[in-house]
Design a protein around this motif. Structure first.
Motif, PDB file in Angstrom:
ATOM      1  N   GLY A 186      42.685  46.573  48.450  1.00  0.00           N
ATOM      2  CA  GLY A 186      42.756  45.278  47.624  1.00  0.00           C
ATOM      3  C   GLY A 186      41.854  44.294  48.294  1.00  0.00           C
ATOM      4  N   ASN A 187      42.179  42.982  48.002  1.00  0.00           N
ATOM      5  CA  ASN A 187      41.279  41.889  48.289  1.00  0.00           C
ATOM      6  C   ASN A 187      41.547  41.740  49.731  1.00  0.00           C
ATOM      7  N   VAL A 188      40.262  41.446  50.616  1.00  0.00           N
ATOM      8  CA  VAL A 188      40.385  41.166  52.156  1.00  0.00           C
ATOM      9  C   VAL A 188      39.340  40.101  52.122  1.00  0.00           C
ATOM     10  N   VAL A 191      30.960  39.545  50.644  1.00  0.00           N
ATOM     11  CA  VAL A 191      31.649  39.385  49.537  1.00  0.00           C
ATOM     12  C   VAL A 191      31.348  40.579  48.372  1.00  0.00           C
ATOM     13  N   GLY A 192      32.447  41.069  47.773  1.00  0.00           N
ATOM     14  CA  GLY A 192      32.118  42.154  46.834  1.00  0.00           C
ATOM     15  C   GLY A 192      32.948  43.186  46.826  1.00  0.00           C
ATOM     16  N   PRO A 193      32.728  44.452  45.983  1.00  0.00           N
ATOM     17  CA  PRO A 193      33.833  45.655  46.088  1.00  0.00           C
ATOM     18  C   PRO A 193      33.025  46.643  47.018  1.00  0.00           C
ATOM     19  N   TYR A 194      34.204  47.270  47.583  1.00  0.00           N
ATOM     20  CA  TYR A 194      33.567  48.266  48.721  1.00  0.00           C
ATOM     21  C   TYR A 194      34.673  49.773  48.044  1.00  0.00           C
ATOM     22  N   GLN A 195      33.747  50.701  48.120  1.00  0.00           N
ATOM     23  CA  GLN A 195      34.381  52.039  47.575  1.00  0.00           C
ATOM     24  C   GLN A 195      33.375  53.457  47.963  1.00  0.00           C
ATOM     25  N   LEU A 223      34.600  45.457  31.426  1.00  0.00           N
ATOM     26  CA  LEU A 223      34.152  44.643  32.544  1.00  0.00           C
ATOM     27  C   LEU A 223      35.325  43.885  32.821  1.00  0.00           C
ATOM     28  N   SER A 224      35.962  43.969  34.435  1.00  0.00           N
ATOM     29  CA  SER A 224      37.045  43.450  34.793  1.00  0.00           C
ATOM     30  C   SER A 224      36.448  42.446  36.013  1.00  0.00           C
ATOM     31  N   ASN A 225      37.134  41.300  36.235  1.00  0.00           N
ATOM     32  CA  ASN A 225      36.883  40.364  37.126  1.00  0.00           C
ATOM     33  C   ASN A 225      38.162  40.732  38.078  1.00  0.00           C
ATOM     34  N   GLN A 226      37.675  41.017  39.490  1.00  0.00           N
ATOM     35  CA  GLN A 226      38.770  41.610  40.234  1.00  0.00           C
ATOM     36  C   GLN A 226      39.146  40.658  41.468  1.00  0.00           C
ATOM     37  N   GLY A 227      38.055  39.321  41.130  1.00  0.00           N
ATOM     38  CA  GLY A 227      38.264  38.207  42.105  1.00  0.00           C
ATOM     39  C   GLY A 227      39.398  37.295  41.901  1.00  0.00           C
ATOM     40  N   ASP A 228      39.157  36.120  42.597  1.00  0.00           N
ATOM     41  CA  ASP A 228      40.192  34.882  42.284  1.00  0.00           C
ATOM     42  C   ASP A 228      39.663  33.678  41.866  1.00  0.00           C
ATOM     43  N   ALA A 229      38.125  34.020  41.205  1.00  0.00           N
ATOM     44  CA  ALA A 229      37.646  32.929  40.463  1.00  0.00           C
ATOM     45  C   ALA A 229      36.907  33.432  39.428  1.00  0.00           C
ATOM     46  N   THR A 230      36.642  32.520  38.362  1.00  0.00           N
ATOM     47  CA  THR A 230      35.829  32.808  37.109  1.00  0.00           C
ATOM     48  C   THR A 230      34.381  33.552  37.640  1.00  0.00           C
ATOM     49  N   LEU A 231      34.122  34.383  36.843  1.00  0.00           N
ATOM     50  CA  LEU A 231      32.924  35.297  36.873  1.00  0.00           C
ATOM     51  C   LEU A 231      32.044  35.043  35.696  1.00  0.00           C
TER      52      LEU A 231
END
Length: 426
Positions: A46-48, A108-112, A168-176
């Motif tokens: 998840g978000n860290v 900041v950003g996705p990791y996979q 398109l998904s925004n997985q963050g906690d602010a507007t993209l």
């Protein structure tokens, strides 16, 4: 004494030249003693926060489902992740060890990515997906762009409608903010349903429609790049327009040997059977239905040792393989290169897995019924024979691995194990 001497010499030759032994290791020569690796665990962090005060940890479990001790050498992790497997470890039969996986994002950003366990396993699942996202709430939050959806159109008939969607998904906690969506090459694919620039709220999403122009026969590839206020993403599109009247790939056909009916699908120039082969080779009952239950035959097909699947012919690495094996007349078993061509229609192993298994967009429907090791059924993955052997005891397989949801053609298993077969039209 003479017989004993020649037996010893034969053992040394097999060990040195076939197995590359540096010391006597009878376990390597005992094909009845498998070492089966399986991985399990929820590795979605998840978000860290970046940087984390204390990197969060999750547990990866490594299980030996075989009958011989499994030796685990090391662990491979993608950027941002690490595991505490610091020394060679042995796992006895039907036991497990737990490995601590840490997530330490630096940006900041996705990791996979994929975690891989290196071991001496003879079969099983040795990789698993891991995901997470780095965020920075101290500067008011961040938007994180993610893209999902299958945009492989497969084979589409000439002048037939062809529409796909991706999200398109925004997985963050602010507007993209999506600044633009750029199509890079051809005009075969058209994007609709969106404006030039738009916002996606935190944890929100936006669906994008993609239409394929099917007015001309041919294979078409393109990429689309989504530019956002935080990070950018590129997706790969592919499709093939075919002439419906070509007759090159029958929708349905009958195997004249036993009157079994099969269905087929043309996919990027390859005509694949959509079901596992059900033909009884009559080879000393070497091939059997799933779980040796005739009631499973119509759904699961038959499972064959490699030599029987090949109809005792020599290996082939050609395209096409030219090995009919147990396939119907006019069809053949696929070589490694033919499997590579199939998997290569997708941009990565996960997309290939999602597109090719049962319910996937390709409609070929490879399944995860596992294989028979000679003593038990190993479930959770789908392994299929290729026409190429690895050595005297092993042959290469194409794999669909349920645990990591990936495909692979770099694995081999024992020739006397029982695996299903899929055939390609000549």
């Amino acid at each position: 004494m003479k017989n004993i001497f020649f037996s010893a010499v034969a053992f040394i030759v097999v060990c040195l030249f076939v197995y590359g032994c540096e010391q006597w290791d009878l376990e390597k020569l005992d094909i009845t003693c498998p070492k089966v690796i399986n991985l399990s665990g929820n590795l979605n962090f998840g978000n860290v926060e970046v940087p984390p005060v204390s990197p969060p940890s999750l547990i990866l479990r490594i299980t030996n489902s075989g009958t011989c001790p499994l030796t685990v050498f090391d662990i491979g992790t993608p950027t941002g992740f690490s595991g505490n497997l610091n020394a060679t470890t042995s796992i006895v039969s039907n036991q497990f060890i737990d490995i601590v996986i840490d997530f330490n994002p630096t940006q900041v950003g996705p990791y996979q990515g994929i975690i891989t366990i290196n071991s001496d396993a003879t079969s099983g699942i040795s990789s698993i997906a891991v995901t997470g996202a780095g965020i920075n709430t101290s500067i008011g939050g961040n938007g994180i762009l993610a893209v999902s959806g299958d945009v492989d159109f497969g084979s589409v008939q000439l002048n037939s409608p062809a529409i796909k969607t991706f999200t398109l998904s925004n997985q963050g906690d602010a507007t993209l903010t999506i600044d633009s969506i750029h199509q890079n090459y051809s005009d075969i694919y058209t994007i609709t349903g969106i404006s030039t620039s738009f916002d996606i709220n935190a944890n929100g999403n936006k669906q994008v429609t993609l239409t394929m122009n099917t007015s001309e026969v041919g294979s078409y590839y393109d990429t689309i790049t989504i530019f956002s206020s935080v990070n950018d993403k590129t997706i790969y599109i592919s499709g093939e327009v075919v002439n419906a009247g070509s007759g090159s790939c029958p929708i349905q056909f009958i195997d004249t040997r036993d009157s079994e009916t099969y269905h087929a699908k043309l996919f990027h120039g390859q005509c694949w059977m959509k079901e596992n082969l059900r033909f009884n080779s009559d080879s000393s009952e070497a091939d059997i239905p799933f779980e040796n239950n005739p009631a499973n035959l119509s759904v699961n097909g038959r499972f064959y040792p490699w030599e029987v699947a090949m109809n005792f012919k020599g290996e082939s690495s050609s395209i096409p393989s030219g090995v009919q094996g147990v396939c119907p007349e006019g069809w053949h078993l696929p070589s490694i290169a033919e499997w590579e061509s199939l998997f290569g229609q997708y941009s990565n192993e996960n997309m290939a897995y999602q597109g090719l298994i049962e319910g996937g967009s390709s409609e070929i429907g490879f399944n995860l019924y596992g294989y028979y090791s000679g003593s038990s059924w190993i479930l959770g993955s789908g392994l299929y024979w290729t026409t190429e052997d690895n050595n005297l005891s092993l042959a290469w397989v194409a794999g669909f691995y349920g645990g990591s949801e990936t495909t692979d053609i770099n694995g081999s298993t024992f020739k006397d194990y029982l695996l299903p077969c899929r055939c390609i039209k000549d």
